[in-house]
Design a protein around this motif. Structure first.
Motif, PDB file in Angstrom:
ATOM      1  N   SER A  36       0.833  -1.214   0.000  1.00  0.00           N
ATOM      2  CA  SER A  36       0.000   0.000   0.000  1.00  0.00           C
ATOM      3  C   SER A  36       0.858   1.251   0.000  1.00  0.00           C
ATOM      4  CB  SER A  36      -0.935  -0.004   1.223  1.00  0.00           C
ATOM      5  OG  SER A  36      -1.743  -1.156   1.232  1.00  0.00           O
ATOM      6  N   LEU A  37       1.828   1.263  -0.864  1.00  0.00           N
ATOM      7  CA  LEU A  37       2.771   2.388  -0.894  1.00  0.00           C
ATOM      8  C   LEU A  37       2.087   3.692  -1.272  1.00  0.00           C
ATOM      9  CD1 LEU A  37       5.803   0.494  -2.365  1.00  0.00           C
ATOM     10  CD2 LEU A  37       5.849   1.862  -0.284  1.00  0.00           C
ATOM     11  N   LYS A  38       2.592   4.756  -0.681  1.00  0.00           N
ATOM     12  CA  LYS A  38       2.062   6.095  -0.895  1.00  0.00           C
ATOM     13  C   LYS A  38       3.166   6.993  -1.442  1.00  0.00           C
ATOM     14  CE  LYS A  38      -0.770   5.559   3.288  1.00  0.00           C
ATOM     15  NZ  LYS A  38      -1.087   6.139   4.621  1.00  0.00           N
ATOM     16  N   PRO A  39       2.805   8.078  -2.087  1.00  0.00           N
ATOM     17  CA  PRO A  39       3.840   9.007  -2.579  1.00  0.00           C
ATOM     18  C   PRO A  39       4.772   9.482  -1.468  1.00  0.00           C
ATOM     19  CG  PRO A  39       1.753   9.504  -3.608  1.00  0.00           C
ATOM     20  CD  PRO A  39       1.472   8.459  -2.575  1.00  0.00           C
ATOM     21  N   GLU A  40       4.260   9.638  -0.254  1.00  0.00           N
ATOM     22  CA  GLU A  40       5.111  10.096   0.839  1.00  0.00           C
ATOM     23  C   GLU A  40       6.107   9.030   1.307  1.00  0.00           C
ATOM     24  OE1 GLU A  40       1.763  10.202   0.660  1.00  0.00           O
ATOM     25  OE2 GLU A  40       0.835   9.833   2.633  1.00  0.00           O
ATOM     26  N   ASP A  41       6.022   7.834   0.771  1.00  0.00           N
ATOM     27  CA  ASP A  41       7.026   6.816   1.055  1.00  0.00           C
ATOM     28  C   ASP A  41       8.251   6.948   0.148  1.00  0.00           C
ATOM     29  OD1 ASP A  41       4.332   4.487   1.455  1.00  0.00           O
ATOM     30  OD2 ASP A  41       5.508   5.424   3.048  1.00  0.00           O
ATOM     31  N   THR A  42       8.191   7.864  -0.779  1.00  0.00           N
ATOM     32  CA  THR A  42       9.315   8.078  -1.692  1.00  0.00           C
ATOM     33  C   THR A  42      10.564   8.497  -0.939  1.00  0.00           C
ATOM     34  OG1 THR A  42       7.918   8.643  -3.575  1.00  0.00           O
ATOM     35  CG2 THR A  42      10.150   9.536  -3.582  1.00  0.00           C
ATOM     36  N   GLY A  43      11.693   7.896  -1.323  1.00  0.00           N
ATOM     37  CA  GLY A  43      12.962   8.264  -0.708  1.00  0.00           C
ATOM     38  C   GLY A  43      14.003   7.192  -0.945  1.00  0.00           C
ATOM     39  N   VAL A  44      15.170   7.433  -0.405  1.00  0.00           N
ATOM     40  CA  VAL A  44      16.236   6.434  -0.427  1.00  0.00           C
ATOM     41  C   VAL A  44      16.133   5.617   0.855  1.00  0.00           C
ATOM     42  CG1 VAL A  44      18.715   6.015  -0.535  1.00  0.00           C
ATOM     43  CG2 VAL A  44      17.707   7.936  -1.793  1.00  0.00           C
ATOM     44  N   TYR A  45      16.080   4.323   0.694  1.00  0.00           N
ATOM     45  CA  TYR A  45      15.953   3.417   1.821  1.00  0.00           C
ATOM     46  C   TYR A  45      17.301   2.770   2.115  1.00  0.00           C
ATOM     47  CZ  TYR A  45      10.917   3.879   1.963  1.00  0.00           C
ATOM     48  OH  TYR A  45       9.646   4.385   2.113  1.00  0.00           O
ATOM     49  N   TYR A  46      17.676   2.837   3.377  1.00  0.00           N
ATOM     50  CA  TYR A  46      18.941   2.290   3.843  1.00  0.00           C
ATOM     51  C   TYR A  46      18.687   1.184   4.852  1.00  0.00           C
ATOM     52  CZ  TYR A  46      20.826   6.712   2.072  1.00  0.00           C
ATOM     53  OH  TYR A  46      21.156   7.783   1.282  1.00  0.00           O
ATOM     54  N   CYS A  47      19.504   0.155   4.786  1.00  0.00           N
ATOM     55  CA  CYS A  47      19.480  -0.819   5.874  1.00  0.00           C
ATOM     56  C   CYS A  47      20.741  -0.645   6.705  1.00  0.00           C
ATOM     57  CB  CYS A  47      19.365  -2.245   5.352  1.00  0.00           C
ATOM     58  SG  CYS A  47      20.721  -2.830   4.328  1.00  0.00           S
ATOM     59  N   GLY A  48      20.588  -0.913   7.974  1.00  0.00           N
ATOM     60  CA  GLY A  48      21.702  -0.833   8.894  1.00  0.00           C
ATOM     61  C   GLY A  48      21.712  -2.051   9.796  1.00  0.00           C
ATOM     62  N   ALA A  49      22.868  -2.400  10.304  1.00  0.00           N
ATOM     63  CA  ALA A  49      22.993  -3.528  11.224  1.00  0.00           C
ATOM     64  C   ALA A  49      23.711  -3.081  12.479  1.00  0.00           C
ATOM     65  CB  ALA A  49      23.756  -4.678  10.557  1.00  0.00           C
ATOM     66  N   ASP A  50      23.437  -3.819  13.547  1.00  0.00           N
ATOM     67  CA  ASP A  50      23.967  -3.467  14.870  1.00  0.00           C
ATOM     68  C   ASP A  50      23.482  -2.070  15.230  1.00  0.00           C
ATOM     69  OD1 ASP A  50      27.277  -3.430  16.454  1.00  0.00           O
ATOM     70  OD2 ASP A  50      25.257  -3.678  17.251  1.00  0.00           O
ATOM     71  N   CYS A  51      22.152  -1.955  15.250  1.00  0.00           N
ATOM     72  CA  CYS A  51      21.507  -0.650  15.378  1.00  0.00           C
ATOM     73  C   CYS A  51      20.948  -0.391  16.768  1.00  0.00           C
ATOM     74  CB  CYS A  51      20.343  -0.543  14.395  1.00  0.00           C
ATOM     75  SG  CYS A  51      20.790  -0.711  12.664  1.00  0.00           S
ATOM     76  N   GLU A  52      21.013   0.860  17.162  1.00  0.00           N
ATOM     77  CA  GLU A  52      20.195   1.375  18.250  1.00  0.00           C
ATOM     78  C   GLU A  52      18.995   2.013  17.553  1.00  0.00           C
ATOM     79  OE1 GLU A  52      20.603   0.937  21.380  1.00  0.00           O
ATOM     80  OE2 GLU A  52      22.628   0.109  21.369  1.00  0.00           O
ATOM     81  N   LEU A  53      17.931   1.242  17.424  1.00  0.00           N
ATOM     82  CA  LEU A  53      16.863   1.627  16.500  1.00  0.00           C
ATOM     83  C   LEU A  53      16.225   2.968  16.877  1.00  0.00           C
ATOM     84  CD1 LEU A  53      15.208  -1.860  15.987  1.00  0.00           C
ATOM     85  CD2 LEU A  53      16.758  -0.658  14.444  1.00  0.00           C
ATOM     86  N   LEU A  54      15.990   3.184  18.149  1.00  0.00           N
ATOM     87  CA  LEU A  54      15.326   4.418  18.547  1.00  0.00           C
ATOM     88  C   LEU A  54      16.218   5.631  18.356  1.00  0.00           C
ATOM     89  CD1 LEU A  54      13.376   3.291  21.739  1.00  0.00           C
ATOM     90  CD2 LEU A  54      12.551   3.534  19.392  1.00  0.00           C
ATOM     91  N   GLU A  55      17.513   5.418  18.386  1.00  0.00           N
ATOM     92  CA  GLU A  55      18.444   6.526  18.179  1.00  0.00           C
ATOM     93  C   GLU A  55      18.784   6.716  16.713  1.00  0.00           C
ATOM     94  OE1 GLU A  55      21.844   5.956  20.641  1.00  0.00           O
ATOM     95  OE2 GLU A  55      20.678   5.772  22.474  1.00  0.00           O
TER      96      GLU A  55
END
Length: 119
Positions: free
Chosen positions: A84-103
Motif C-alpha cells: 500500500s505504498l504512498k507518494p510520501e514513502d518516496t525516498g532512499v531506503y537504507y538498511c543498517g545492522a547493529d543498530c540502536e533503533l530508537l536513536e
C-alpha cells in the motif's frame, strides 16, 4: 560487515515492493537490523526494525500496518516488505545492522536503494 540493499524501484501508489539487505563479510544474525529512509530535502528517519532473532519488530507510525520487516538468518539477509505504498514513502531506503533503533544509529550501513511512488 558489508551490507547491500536492493529492490527499490518506481511504482504507482498502492503498489508493493520488497527490499532486501544482504550481508557479507560477517554474520547478520548477530545484529538487530534497521530500515531507514530519507526523502528529498529531509533528514533520514527510522522506518522499521527487527531484532537479531526476528522475534521482535518495530515500526514508525507512518508505516505501521503497511510495512513488514523480516529476516532469514540462514541467508544472511533481511527484508522489508512494503505494501500500500504512498507518494510520501518516496525516498532512499537504507538498511543498517547493529543498530540502536530508537536513536537511528547503526554500526554498519548499506548504500541505499531508491523508492519512488507516483500518484
Amino acid at each position: 560487515v558489508q551490507l547491500q540493499a536492493s529492490g527499490g524501484g518506481v511504482l504507482q501508489s498502492g503498489g508493493s515492493l520488497r527490499l532486501s539487505c544482504a550481508a557479507s563479510g560477517g554474520t547478520l544474525s548477530k545484529y538487530a537490523v534497521g530500515w531507514f529512509r530519507q526523502a528529498p530535502g529531509k533528514e533520514r528517519e527510522f522506518a522499521a526494525g527487527i531484532s537479531w532473532s526476528g522475534g521482535s519488530t518495530y515500526y514508525a507510525d507512518s508505516v505501521k500496518g503497511r510495512f513488514t520487516a523480516s529476516r532469514d538468518n540462514a541467508k544472511n539477509t533481511a527484508y522489508l516488505q512494503m505494501d500500500s505504498l504512498k507518494p510520501e514513502d518516496t525516498g532512499v531506503y537504507y538498511c543498517g545492522a547493529d543498530c540502536e533503533l530508537l536513536e537511528g544509529t547503526c554500526a554498519y550501513w548499506g548504500q541505499g536503494t531508491q523508492v519512488t511512488v507516483s500518484t
